[in-house]
Design an enzyme around this catalytic site. Structure first.
Site, PDB file in Angstrom:
ATOM      1  CD  GLU A 123     -10.099  90.011  57.581  1.00  0.00           C
ATOM      2  OE1 GLU A 123      -9.345  89.549  56.711  1.00  0.00           O
ATOM      3  OE2 GLU A 123     -11.189  90.563  57.338  1.00  0.00           O
ATOM      4  CE  LYS A 126     -12.269  94.702  50.403  1.00  0.00           C
ATOM      5  NZ  LYS A 126     -12.549  93.710  51.445  1.00  0.00           N
TER       6      LYS A 126
END
Length: 312
Positions: free
Chosen positions: A31, A165
């Site tokens: 990415e 996360k």
């Protein structure tokens, strides 16, 4: 003058990438938001270059994905990577944003959802990232869930991450993954990682001990006709994680600060991550880089194992 790229509709695919896919050479998708929005300059460019160099040394073709002047591009050139790393005004592009930035001629870093979609459209099978998006805290009221999960549920990829996360609601995220038929395996562990920390305190059912075993699972999924991503959860090495006590204390303060400041919606994640960075003296950024390095290395092994298995 004709473009030096091959195109799929409006998606630009670098010749090196399309050739590797056609010939069965290992390719790993990467990415671009990690260097457009995730890391400060000039460290962002250093990390992007290091990832590509690591892959090339191991015989894997890097396919860094982003949008340049309205052209979704699979296999950014070194010049394009440098440009996206250094220019102001580069936007963050999720899957829903792709039509807009394409039509408007904007440049942007692609999130997990957009990167996965573009990688799959180019025939790439393996993608390494840092952390996944997931279900946000208080989602029962806000319905705030990352586009990463439903997008990955519709694509036959293998995605390596360090979990989601820890600022997110990890238990709810794992429940959503189950609902969406996303297969999750831990890399040499059944402890689900929490990005900054090796163990989120939650368990998953299955682990895989090698890249070859992960490739076997992916091939079995394909043979069964299942079209959803295999999520590989690779924890950060324990000696590189944030100390769990520090992590928990800073995260609690960050969540309180967000509530006090009235931060909601899409502003929540950048607020919390910025708070974590400041309150840990930059240590959370160091963990981010270590996570990414490890995931790129494992992704390279999986891509090579899949290519090798296909060639048997």
């Amino acid at each position: 003058m004709p473009s030096p790229h091959h195109t799929l509709g409006r998606v630009v695919v670098a010749p090196e990438v399309s050739d590797a896919v056609a010939r069965g050479i290992p390719v790993l998708a990467l990415e671009s938001t990690i260097f457009t929005h995730g890391l400060p300059r000039p460290r962002n460019l250093e990390v992007a270059r290091e990832a590509e160099d690591h892959l090339r040394r191991r015989g894997v073709v890097p396919a860094t994905i982003g949008v340049v002047d309205g052209r979704p591009t699979v296999g950014l050139s070194p010049t394009e990577i440098e440009r996206l790393s250094s220019e102001d005004g580069v936007v963050k592009v999720s899957l829903r944003d792709l039509p807009v930035v394409t039509a408007k001629g904007l440049s942007g870093g692609t999130t997990v959802a957009a990167t996965a979609f573009l990688a799959s459209s180019a025939g790439i099978r393996v993608f390494s990232t840092g952390g996944l998006g997931g279900v946000h805290r208080d989602a029962q009221q806000t319905f705030d869930e990352s586009a990463d999960l439903p997008t990955l549920a519709s694509l036959p990829l293998v995605v390596v991450s360090a979990g989601v996360k820890s600022i997110l609601d990890i238990p709810l995220t794992l429940e959503r993954m189950e609902t969406l038929n996303l297969t999750v395996v831990g890399y040499r562990t059944t402890d689900y990682p929490g990005f900054y920390i090796a163990d989120s305190g939650l368990d998953i059912e299955y682990s895989a001990d090698s890249a070859a075993e992960i490739a076997d699972i992916a091939r079995a999924r394909d043979a069964l006709g299942i079209v959803s991503t295999l999520l590989v959860a690779r924890p950060v090495d324990a000696d590189h994680q944030l100390p769990p006590d520090l992590h928990d204390a800073v995260l609690a303060r960050a969540l309180d600060a967000a509530t006090t400041a009235g931060v909601t919606g899409h502003d929540t994640t950048p607020f919390l991550l910025d708070y974590m960075q400041r309150e840990t003296g930059g240590r959370s950024l160091d963990v981010n880089v270590e996570v990414y390095r490890g995931n790129v290395a494992l992704g390279a092994e999986i891509a090579a194992a899949l290519a090798g298995a296909d060639g048997c």
